[in-house]
Scaffold this motif. Structure first.
Motif: not given
Length: 219
Positions: A23, A134, A180, A182, A185
């Motif tokens: 990660q 991502k 987060t 994101d 994620y």
């Protein structure tokens, strides 16, 4: 109704948030680890990864130029090394041909571009798209598929499985819980959490006490 959101909430409630060994790697090492590490133990992935990194100095151009047989020898510890070497070599060549740099690939490659590379399967394209590029694409691996089957879901392909398990994840609850902004994620940690459940709490076709508590949450 059970969906991705209810499954992930149950996993988080029982402290089953997962993570991956790679990660925190830089993007290039992560790229190599993801491709080398398929269907192999992490210790063997590390051995193979170290060999490649020493040989090519983390250069996508050097990776594209290295002989496939030499690359296969470098990653021999990972198993399926001939197939993996060909896949890595073909992908490296395509990156060098189509992008100005590895960073350009990271920032601008798409799922469809990856799928167009000969030898890259749907599961590998999912993995690279979410874990490396991502993108908010859920990685449906064997653990995720098996868990859905245990919950009584039936599906004919990856797309159907993704529709089931990725639903409801774009929710403020998960952004706060994982600290987060994101969505990609959130997808990655959810996939890692399912891996954690199935690898550590499902043995001999049975869930242990923790696994059964998760199932109870989903009744």
């Amino acid at each position: 109704m059970i969906n991705g959101a209810s499954i992930f909430k149950a996993l988080l409630k029982h402290n089953l948030q997962g993570s991956y060994e790679w990660q925190n790697y830089d993007d290039f090492s992560k790229f190599l680890a993801l491709l080398i590490g398929q269907n192999t133990k992490w210790q063997n992935t590390q051995k193979a990864l170290k060999n490649v990194e020493i040989s090519i100095s983390n250069s996508i151009n050097k990776l594209a130029l290295i002989d496939v047989k030499e690359l296969a020898e470098l990653i021999k510890a990972s198993g399926f090394y001939n197939t993996k070497a060909k896949k890595i070599s073909d992908l490296a060549k395509a990156i060098v041909n189509d992008f100005s740099s590895f960073d350009d690939f990271i920032n601008n490659a798409s799922f469809d571009w990856i799928m167009d590379i000969k030898g890259i399967g749907f599961d590998t394209a999912l993995m690279l798209s979410n874990f490396l590029l991502k993108k908010p694409i859920f990685v449906v691996n064997s653990n995720a598929k098996r868990f859905l089957e245990l919950l009584g879901y039936e599906f004919n392909n990856y797309e159907e499985a993704i529709d089931i398990i990725a639903s409801g994840l774009d929710d403020e609850y998960f952004y706060k819980a994982l600290n987060t902004q994101d969505l990609s994620y959130i997808y990655m940690i959810f996939a890692a959490s399912i891996d954690n459940l199935m690898q550590n709490h499902y043995k001999n076709k049975q869930f242990d006490e923790i696994g059964l508590k998760v199932l109870k949450e989903l009744e």
